[in-house]
Design an enzyme around this catalytic site. Structure first.
Site, PDB file in Angstrom:
ATOM      1  N   ILE A 174      10.048  24.562  -3.662  1.00  0.00           N
ATOM      2  CA  ILE A 174      11.031  23.544  -3.286  1.00  0.00           C
ATOM      3  C   ILE A 174      12.197  23.520  -4.264  1.00  0.00           C
ATOM      4  CG2 ILE A 174      11.413  21.094  -2.828  1.00  0.00           C
ATOM      5  CD1 ILE A 174       9.577  22.483  -0.821  1.00  0.00           C
ATOM      6  N   GLY A 175      11.900  23.764  -5.528  1.00  0.00           N
ATOM      7  CA  GLY A 175      12.958  23.741  -6.540  1.00  0.00           C
ATOM      8  C   GLY A 175      13.297  22.351  -7.029  1.00  0.00           C
ATOM      9  N   LEU A 176      12.305  21.422  -6.900  1.00  0.00           N
ATOM     10  CA  LEU A 176      12.473  20.054  -7.422  1.00  0.00           C
ATOM     11  C   LEU A 176      13.702  19.345  -6.842  1.00  0.00           C
ATOM     12  CD1 LEU A 176      11.449  20.811 -11.105  1.00  0.00           C
ATOM     13  CD2 LEU A 176      10.164  19.401  -9.492  1.00  0.00           C
ATOM     14  N   ASN A 192       7.879  10.840 -12.592  1.00  0.00           N
ATOM     15  CA  ASN A 192       7.914  12.230 -13.017  1.00  0.00           C
ATOM     16  C   ASN A 192       9.363  12.600 -13.329  1.00  0.00           C
ATOM     17  OD1 ASN A 192       8.349  15.289 -12.240  1.00  0.00           O
ATOM     18  ND2 ASN A 192       6.178  15.071 -12.735  1.00  0.00           N
ATOM     19  N   ASN A 210       7.748  16.761 -16.657  1.00  0.00           N
ATOM     20  CA  ASN A 210       7.432  18.059 -16.061  1.00  0.00           C
ATOM     21  C   ASN A 210       8.072  19.171 -16.884  1.00  0.00           C
ATOM     22  OD1 ASN A 210       6.996  20.307 -14.517  1.00  0.00           O
ATOM     23  ND2 ASN A 210       8.138  19.592 -12.723  1.00  0.00           N
ATOM     24  N   CYS A 238       9.639  23.196 -15.768  1.00  0.00           N
ATOM     25  CA  CYS A 238      11.017  23.528 -15.384  1.00  0.00           C
ATOM     26  C   CYS A 238      11.549  24.657 -16.273  1.00  0.00           C
ATOM     27  CB  CYS A 238      11.927  22.314 -15.551  1.00  0.00           C
ATOM     28  SG  CYS A 238      11.421  20.857 -14.627  1.00  0.00           S
ATOM     29  N   LYS A 261       3.257  16.897 -18.622  1.00  0.00           N
ATOM     30  CA  LYS A 261       2.574  17.641 -17.563  1.00  0.00           C
ATOM     31  C   LYS A 261       2.554  19.123 -17.913  1.00  0.00           C
ATOM     32  CE  LYS A 261       2.173  18.002 -12.556  1.00  0.00           C
ATOM     33  NZ  LYS A 261       2.671  17.493 -11.246  1.00  0.00           N
ATOM     34  N   ASN A 312      -0.324  21.726 -13.358  1.00  0.00           N
ATOM     35  CA  ASN A 312       0.755  21.944 -12.413  1.00  0.00           C
ATOM     36  C   ASN A 312       0.357  23.168 -11.572  1.00  0.00           C
ATOM     37  OD1 ASN A 312       3.293  21.847 -11.140  1.00  0.00           O
ATOM     38  ND2 ASN A 312       4.311  21.257 -13.036  1.00  0.00           N
ATOM     39  N   THR A 368      -1.791  18.119  -2.686  1.00  0.00           N
ATOM     40  CA  THR A 368      -1.645  18.827  -1.417  1.00  0.00           C
ATOM     41  C   THR A 368      -2.434  18.175  -0.285  1.00  0.00           C
ATOM     42  OG1 THR A 368      -1.270  20.904  -2.615  1.00  0.00           O
ATOM     43  CG2 THR A 368      -1.945  21.086  -0.320  1.00  0.00           C
TER      44      THR A 368
END
Length: 341
Positions: free
Chosen positions: A104-106, A132, A159, A162, A197, A224, A298
């Site tokens: 998704i690319g955040l 987050n 997070n 990245c 994370k 992650n 998920t």
């Protein structure tokens, strides 16, 4: 709260089983009341150990028709950056055996929209909030932490999977020195406890956990997604436009449980465990491995009720096992091993 209820019962209920002529007793009331799902994580008390994995639950609005947000221990939001991120080109989701890949690319609307729209929505529904935070540089993370300093937020989850644009694109979470540095920088500005994370895409997950603990982290969350790839053999090309993506779902759970166990035994700060949880039994595995809280990810995509179902399942488990608290099983495999069980 549960113990307070018991004290009130003792003070105000003067009948005994003989006086009432029934088989019930204060002991039965007390046994029911003291069973608790409450957990304390990084100094913050949550009503139960169940939260959502970032990126799988939006910021709560998308699932509020299916789940009472105040029923969960907390809602963990989608990644929030200092400015809006468009995310990666499509296709950016692909199904795999027992899981999925995402790139998704955040994508996110940025901190301004989050504070103006999403945070009030969560507060209106009495949800506890874990935000987050994502970024492309140390300064990005710090800016978001500063913006959230005076907001009603329970925890910050940072997070560090990245890519660091100042270090050739390597993820912050793959370099222990970088991870420690960014932890220290965020801690210097944050008013809420900081949970780092961790990425599983490293040689030694405990090295990363110790690094962020040294930087002042109040807790860690893991795992992650695992880096993966899928080829569309009919089209002879990559299934994802990004070529690679993060793998999640039931297929990653054994790896996640192992890493949670390792980290819980390597650091003194609490662990929030995640990776492939789709039912109560899965959640119990993470708790027994040493996680104080668990995040469901998920599974939300194929069962939007799953988080509340797991809360119900944990309540049933505590009653069935006659535990005073869900905390009684946190890290219990270590105790069993120590006793030769």
């Amino acid at each position: 709260m549960a113990m307070r209820c018991v004290r009130i019962a003792k003070e105000h209920l003067s009948f005994t089983s003989e006086e009432s002529g029934s088989g019930s007793s204060l002991h039965e009331i007390e046994t029911e009341e003291i069973m608790s799902l409450e957990v304390k994580f990084a100094g913050v008390t949550f009503k139960n150990p169940v939260t959502t994995a970032s990126g799988t639950f939006g910021s709560g609005m998308e699932y509020s028709e299916f789940v009472g947000l105040d029923r969960l221990g907390a809602v963990t939001t989608k990644g929030v950056a200092n400015i809006p991120w468009e995310g990666n080109p499509t296709p950016r989701i692909a199904e795999t055996h027992a899981g999925m890949l995402n790139a998704i690319g955040l994508q996110n609307p940025g901190i301004d929209t989050f504070i103006e729209r999403d945070l009030p929505f969560l507060h209106e529904r009495n949800a506890r909030v874990i935000v987050n935070v994502c970024g492309r540089s140390k300064e990005d993370y710090v800016e978001v932490a500063e913006r959230l300093a005076e907001e009603q937020v329970d925890l910050l989850e940072i997070n560090i999977s990245c890519p660091n644009v100042k270090a050739g694109g390597i993820a912050f979470g793959q370099d222990p020195k970088c991870a420690e540095e960014i932890t220290r920088a965020v801690k210097a500005k944050a008013k809420q406890p900081v949970v780092m994370k961790l990425s599983p895409n490293v040689t030694d997950i405990t090295e990363m956990a110790r690094a962020v603990e040294a930087g002042g982290a109040d807790g860690v969350s893991l795992i992650n997604t695992l880096m993966g790839m899928k080829i569309d053999v009919a089209k002879k090309t990559f299934a994802l436009a990004n070529k690679t993506g993060g793998m999640s779902g039931p297929c990653v759970k054994p790896v996640a449980v192992r890493m949670v166990y390792q980290v819980a035994n390597a650091v003194s700060i609490p662990v929030l465990g995640m990776g492939g949880i789709q039912n109560t039994e899965d959640a119990l595995e993470f708790l027994m491995a040493g996680a104080t809280m668990v995040a469901v990810g998920t599974a939300n995509f194929f069962n939007p009720y799953v988080t509340s179902e797991i809360v119900d399942g944990l309540e049933e488990y505590v009653k069935r096992e006659k535990l005073s608290s869900i905390m009684d099983i946190v890290g219990s495999v270590n105790r069993t091993d120590a006793n030769g069980g």
